[in-house]
Design a protein around this motif. Structure first.
Motif, PDB file in Angstrom:
ATOM      1  N   ARG A   1      31.443  60.227  98.862  1.00 55.16           N
ATOM      2  CA  ARG A   1      30.686  60.428  97.631  1.00 55.16           C
ATOM      3  C   ARG A   1      29.648  59.318  97.496  1.00 55.16           C
ATOM      4  O   ARG A   1      29.701  58.310  98.199  1.00 55.16           O
ATOM      5  N   ILE A   2      28.754  59.471  96.529  1.00 52.27           N
ATOM      6  CA  ILE A   2      27.890  58.380  96.122  1.00 52.27           C
ATOM      7  C   ILE A   2      28.805  57.341  95.483  1.00 52.27           C
ATOM      8  O   ILE A   2      29.725  57.696  94.737  1.00 52.27           O
ATOM      9  N   THR A   3      28.579  56.077  95.760  1.00 49.18           N
ATOM     10  CA  THR A   3      29.402  55.033  95.133  1.00 49.18           C
ATOM     11  C   THR A   3      28.506  54.010  94.460  1.00 49.18           C
ATOM     12  O   THR A   3      27.393  53.751  94.913  1.00 49.18           O
ATOM     13  N   VAL A   4      29.013  53.459  93.372  1.00 48.99           N
ATOM     14  CA  VAL A   4      28.282  52.434  92.643  1.00 48.99           C
ATOM     15  C   VAL A   4      29.175  51.213  92.479  1.00 48.99           C
ATOM     16  O   VAL A   4      30.399  51.330  92.346  1.00 48.99           O
TER      17      VAL A   4
ATOM     18  N   TYR B   1      42.184  54.070  93.673  1.00 49.48           N
ATOM     19  CA  TYR B   1      42.809  54.517  92.426  1.00 49.48           C
ATOM     20  C   TYR B   1      42.304  55.930  92.157  1.00 49.48           C
ATOM     21  O   TYR B   1      41.997  56.651  93.110  1.00 49.48           O
ATOM     22  N   THR B   2      42.189  56.336  90.927  1.00 55.09           N
ATOM     23  CA  THR B   2      41.761  57.704  90.644  1.00 55.09           C
ATOM     24  C   THR B   2      40.309  57.936  91.051  1.00 55.09           C
ATOM     25  O   THR B   2      40.008  58.847  91.824  1.00 55.09           O
ATOM     26  N   THR B   3      39.405  57.096  90.548  1.00 50.93           N
ATOM     27  CA  THR B   3      37.982  57.243  90.877  1.00 50.93           C
ATOM     28  C   THR B   3      37.390  55.960  91.459  1.00 50.93           C
ATOM     29  O   THR B   3      36.240  55.956  91.876  1.00 50.93           O
ATOM     30  N   SER B   4      38.167  54.892  91.454  1.00 46.03           N
ATOM     31  CA  SER B   4      37.652  53.605  91.923  1.00 46.03           C
ATOM     32  C   SER B   4      38.348  53.155  93.206  1.00 46.03           C
ATOM     33  O   SER B   4      39.434  53.629  93.531  1.00 46.03           O
TER      34      SER B   4
ATOM     35  N   VAL C   1      30.976  58.627  92.337  1.00 41.78           N
ATOM     36  CA  VAL C   1      30.375  59.483  91.312  1.00 41.78           C
ATOM     37  C   VAL C   1      29.802  60.746  91.952  1.00 41.78           C
ATOM     38  O   VAL C   1      29.500  60.781  93.146  1.00 41.78           O
ATOM     39  N   ASP C   2      29.660  61.774  91.110  1.00 41.39           N
ATOM     40  CA  ASP C   2      29.019  62.997  91.591  1.00 41.39           C
ATOM     41  C   ASP C   2      27.504  62.882  91.412  1.00 41.39           C
ATOM     42  O   ASP C   2      26.996  61.810  91.041  1.00 41.39           O
TER      43      ASP C   2
ATOM     44  N   GLU D   1      37.109  61.948  91.619  1.00 39.46           N
ATOM     45  CA  GLU D   1      38.321  61.513  92.320  1.00 39.46           C
ATOM     46  C   GLU D   1      38.045  61.089  93.759  1.00 39.46           C
ATOM     47  O   GLU D   1      37.151  61.625  94.406  1.00 39.46           O
ATOM     48  N   VAL D   2      38.875  60.136  94.196  1.00 42.93           N
ATOM     49  CA  VAL D   2      38.797  59.670  95.581  1.00 42.93           C
ATOM     50  C   VAL D   2      40.167  59.866  96.239  1.00 42.93           C
ATOM     51  O   VAL D   2      41.189  59.928  95.550  1.00 42.93           O
ATOM     52  N   PRO D   3      40.198  59.967  97.554  1.00 40.70           N
ATOM     53  CA  PRO D   3      41.477  60.121  98.245  1.00 40.70           C
ATOM     54  C   PRO D   3      42.341  58.864  98.099  1.00 40.70           C
ATOM     55  O   PRO D   3      41.817  57.754  97.970  1.00 40.70           O
TER      56      PRO D   3
END
Length: 171
Positions: free
Chosen positions: A51-54, A83-86, A116-117, A124-126
């Motif tokens: 995904r795009i990451t910030v 974690y969930t998204t981080s 992020v989308d 979500e991340v794996p």
């Protein structure tokens, strides 16, 4: 989601320190090193999440050794916990002796990235499955670091920080 290993996110960037990147002592500017670490960590987080990451935070930076002009610098980054998204990304910085090739660990850092989308909404991340002893150590430490950060920010009550309490309580 299928878990991924830290090896799947591992990113290695090698470059040379040029005169325009140095301070009056002819050592690499700290900000230049931070930028290199941020880029490597961003790539690692993107490899893990696809995904795009910030960059959400720079949690820790240790400038242990100066990086002199002309040094060969290698920045190695890998996701240490998801974690969930981080994702926490652990970064090691090495300098290489020009004459004998010996590598010395100069610095390290820990960054947090959020996936992020296309609209910038966290996604979500794996999960992460550590394999080596070092990966397992960093994975375990990541939860303690996260809980400490949440407690210090007032977002978690100290009594709820179970991983931190475990460090100080006898079983």
């Amino acid at each position: 989601m299928t878990p991924k290993t830290p090896a799947e996110s591992r990113t290695t960037m090698t470059d040379m320190v040029l005169p325009s990147e140095t301070n009056a002592l002819q050592n690499l500017f700290g900000g230049e090193l931070l930028a290199r670490m941020d880029r490597a960590a961003s790539i690692a987080a993107g490899r893990h999440s696809r995904r795009i990451t910030v960059t959400a935070s720079v949690n820790h930076v240790a400038f242990n050794l100066a990086v002199p002009l002309g040094s060969v610098v290698t920045v190695e980054a890998a996701v240490s916990r998801a974690y969930t998204t981080s994702m926490e990304v652990y970064i090691d910085v090495w300098i290489e002796d020009r004459y004998n090739g010996k590598r010395t660990k100069a610095n390290e850092a820990i960054y947090t990235f959020v996936a992020v989308d296309e609209t910038g909404k966290p996604t979500e991340v794996p999960p992460l499955q550590p394999e080596t002893d070092l990966e397992k150590q960093r994975y375990a430490g990541a939860l303690r670091r996260k809980q400490l950060s949440l407690v210090l920010a007032g977002k978690m009550k100290p009594n709820d920080a179970t991983e931190l309490k475990a460090l100080f309580m006898e079983s």
